[in-house]
Design an enzyme around this catalytic site. Sequence first.
Site, short mmCIF file in Angstrom:
data_model
loop_
_atom_site.label_atom_id
_atom_site.label_comp_id
_atom_site.label_asym_id
_atom_site.label_seq_id
_atom_site.Cartn_x
_atom_site.Cartn_y
_atom_site.Cartn_z
N ARG A 73 1.02 -1.27 0.02
CA ARG A 73 0.03 0.15 -0.05
C ARG A 73 0.81 1.11 -0.04
O ARG A 73 0.48 2.33 -0.59
CB ARG A 73 -0.87 -0.03 1.23
CG ARG A 73 -2.28 -0.91 1.01
CD ARG A 73 -2.95 -0.81 2.31
NE ARG A 73 -2.43 -1.06 3.32
CZ ARG A 73 -2.83 -1.15 4.60
NH1 ARG A 73 -4.23 -1.20 4.85
NH2 ARG A 73 -2.21 -1.30 5.75
N ASN A 104 0.63 -17.03 8.78
CA ASN A 104 0.30 -18.18 9.86
C ASN A 104 -1.12 -18.08 9.89
O ASN A 104 -1.95 -17.74 10.82
CB ASN A 104 0.83 -17.67 11.04
CG ASN A 104 2.19 -18.44 11.21
OD1 ASN A 104 2.43 -19.12 10.81
ND2 ASN A 104 2.72 -17.75 12.25
N SER A 141 8.81 -20.63 8.48
CA SER A 141 9.27 -20.55 9.73
C SER A 141 10.61 -19.96 9.81
O SER A 141 11.47 -20.28 8.90
CB SER A 141 9.28 -21.70 10.36
OG SER A 141 9.82 -21.50 11.71
N LYS A 199 2.43 -26.16 9.61
CA LYS A 199 3.00 -24.94 10.37
C LYS A 199 2.47 -24.62 11.80
O LYS A 199 3.22 -24.47 12.57
CB LYS A 199 3.05 -23.73 9.37
CG LYS A 199 3.34 -22.49 10.00
CD LYS A 199 4.99 -22.49 10.51
CE LYS A 199 5.77 -21.48 11.28
NZ LYS A 199 5.09 -20.42 11.65
N HIS A 253 4.23 -27.29 13.79
CA HIS A 253 5.51 -26.82 13.93
C HIS A 253 5.32 -25.96 15.30
O HIS A 253 6.19 -25.85 16.51
CB HIS A 253 6.09 -26.25 12.86
CG HIS A 253 7.37 -25.23 13.22
ND1 HIS A 253 7.27 -24.13 13.80
CD2 HIS A 253 8.48 -25.69 12.96
CE1 HIS A 253 8.17 -23.46 13.84
NE2 HIS A 253 9.37 -24.43 13.47
N ASN A 254 4.44 -24.72 15.30
CA ASN A 254 4.49 -23.78 16.52
C ASN A 254 3.95 -24.52 17.64
O ASN A 254 4.42 -24.11 18.61
CB ASN A 254 3.67 -22.72 16.04
CG ASN A 254 4.21 -21.64 14.90
OD1 ASN A 254 5.16 -22.15 14.28
ND2 ASN A 254 3.46 -20.44 14.93
N GLU A 284 7.05 -25.88 19.01
CA GLU A 284 7.86 -24.82 19.43
C GLU A 284 7.41 -24.16 20.79
O GLU A 284 8.19 -24.18 21.76
CB GLU A 284 7.83 -23.62 18.30
CG GLU A 284 8.25 -22.41 18.64
CD GLU A 284 7.64 -21.13 17.60
OE1 GLU A 284 8.00 -21.33 16.36
OE2 GLU A 284 7.27 -20.10 18.03
N ARG A 287 1.39 -20.23 29.54
CA ARG A 287 1.23 -18.75 28.92
C ARG A 287 0.06 -18.06 29.42
O ARG A 287 -0.02 -16.80 29.99
CB ARG A 287 1.39 -18.59 27.59
CG ARG A 287 2.78 -19.11 27.09
CD ARG A 287 2.86 -18.69 25.43
NE ARG A 287 3.84 -19.29 24.84
CZ ARG A 287 4.37 -19.00 23.61
NH1 ARG A 287 3.75 -18.01 23.03
NH2 ARG A 287 5.27 -19.60 23.09
N ARG A 332 -19.65 -45.04 32.99
CA ARG A 332 -20.57 -44.67 31.81
C ARG A 332 -21.78 -45.33 31.54
O ARG A 332 -22.93 -45.04 31.43
CB ARG A 332 -19.69 -44.67 30.37
CG ARG A 332 -18.56 -43.42 30.32
CD ARG A 332 -17.64 -43.60 29.35
NE ARG A 332 -18.50 -43.22 28.01
CZ ARG A 332 -18.62 -44.18 26.81
NH1 ARG A 332 -18.24 -45.23 27.08
NH2 ARG A 332 -19.43 -43.86 26.04
C1 6PG Z 1 8.25 -19.27 13.21
C2 6PG Z 1 7.58 -18.81 14.43
C3 6PG Z 1 6.61 -17.63 13.91
C4 6PG Z 1 6.36 -16.51 15.06
C5 6PG Z 1 5.05 -17.10 16.15
C6 6PG Z 1 5.29 -16.77 17.31
O1 6PG Z 1 8.17 -20.34 13.12
O2 6PG Z 1 9.15 -18.33 12.61
O3 6PG Z 1 6.78 -19.60 14.82
O4 6PG Z 1 5.66 -18.12 13.17
O5 6PG Z 1 7.39 -16.06 15.71
O6 6PG Z 1 3.82 -17.17 15.35
O7 6PG Z 1 3.93 -17.22 18.09
P1 6PG Z 1 3.29 -16.53 19.26
O8 6PG Z 1 3.36 -15.00 19.20
O9 6PG Z 1 2.09 -17.17 19.27
O10 6PG Z 1 4.38 -16.98 20.35
#
Ligand code: 6PG
Length: 473
Positions: free
Chosen positions: A32, A102, A128, A182, A185-186, A189, A287, A444
Amino acid sequence: MAHVGLVGIGVMGREFALNLAEQGHTVSLLDRNIEKSREVVTAGSALDGELIACADAETFVAGMAAPRSVLVLVPSGAPLDAVIESLTPLLDPGDLIADLGNSHFKETERRVRACEAAGLQFLGMGISGGAEGARNGPSIMAGGSKDSWAQVKDPLQDAAAKFEGTPCCDWFGPGGAGHFIKMLHNGIEYADMQMIAEAYGIMRDGWGMDAAAIGDVFAGWMDGPLNSYLVEVAAEVTHASDPVTQKPMLDMILDRAGQKGTGRWSVIEALHLGAPASMMQAAVEARNISADLDGRRDGAMLFGAAPTGGLEEREEGLKQLESAMIAAKICAYTQGFEVLRRASDAFDWSLDLAAIARVWRAGCIIRSVLLDDISDAFDEDATRKLSHAPKFSALLDENAGSLKTVVMQSVGAALETPALYAALSYHNASRTQHSTANMIQALRDRFGAHRFERVDAHGEQVNGPWHDPERYA
Ligand code: 6PG
């Protein structure tokens, strides 16, 4: 003329455009704010490829040779839909739009269907590695219209991270498969980070270690199976000092964790699929609890701090902690890949678990030395649970005793270790031949006549004597 276009010149878009240009690709840019695109053109002027700043969507599309591949790096949701809506009438049949954000995988499925109905191709791609990865080589997990993958594969594989020369970039399945991977993956993570935070807490509060000593422990773990990007950066952030106060930087950071949602989505989807994901769940809940600063403060005033005995025998304890982390990490990865397996079956994606482990070996946030062995384990036998593969069952067996010790001692010392506890509980439950679910089944049946299977009559569903006293008398 460019074949690849990039929409959204934020931090990630900027870095990825420079990466593509460095690989010799000509890339049209659209944002933009054209000044952002111009700034990238200047920053990339010495690179092999050409970067072209476009003033509007019409110029952007007209400047690309068909079949066009448009990579979109804007926030998921409404901003992404607005970009798709504005480009759709300008693009030709066979052109491709790829979402590199994401996005939730269900939203990606909707976009694949909508784009295909309009004659376009759509890919949902998880990328990622943060801004550093976008510039130097991210890990890329694509899903969606398969026909379009060949069209965009080369530039993406050029830009992706390489593990011993192999690009960490692949197409995994139709619809939302790439974004599901993905998301998971998170989720992993989140579990990895929570375990690191728990280890930090054990060292800080259990043994009263200072930041420098804790950072040294993390750095030492890089010599063993815990060698990973997240442990490496844990050592870095623990060693860092605050330039303002000269105190350890960690001591100046408020203990309230943020989250954008992909960890929570992973847990919700795992629950839908009936796949255990207790470690990711522990991480999300930790969290959530951390975010309630006022509630925690009131709780501390009301109840006082939990009684603590502290920890003893630091030297031996540190060895056990490293060992416990290895066991817990195997549990986290086992859970993560089992969620992927369930999703693959439920959505008919035919996911290749070994190939997923391969694209996580470099570039992404969860990259770790274990992932190469994980891909080998699934190459050997993709139907086997990761923790049952010989290399991992041996490693888990060797380290599970330490996991138990660390969790027990942490509970005694009032140290919060929900992810490590979830790992121990999962490992124990997963090797229990005679569980207590017979009681669940009895209850049950007693209140809802749901019936159960008898141990001596496989398959037959029966009611208990509480429904038919004569038969069971
Ligand atoms: C990646 C990270 C990326 C991002 C997360 C953080 O693979 O590069 O995971 O996607 O840093 O979205 O996630 P949160 O804010 O939920 O911790």
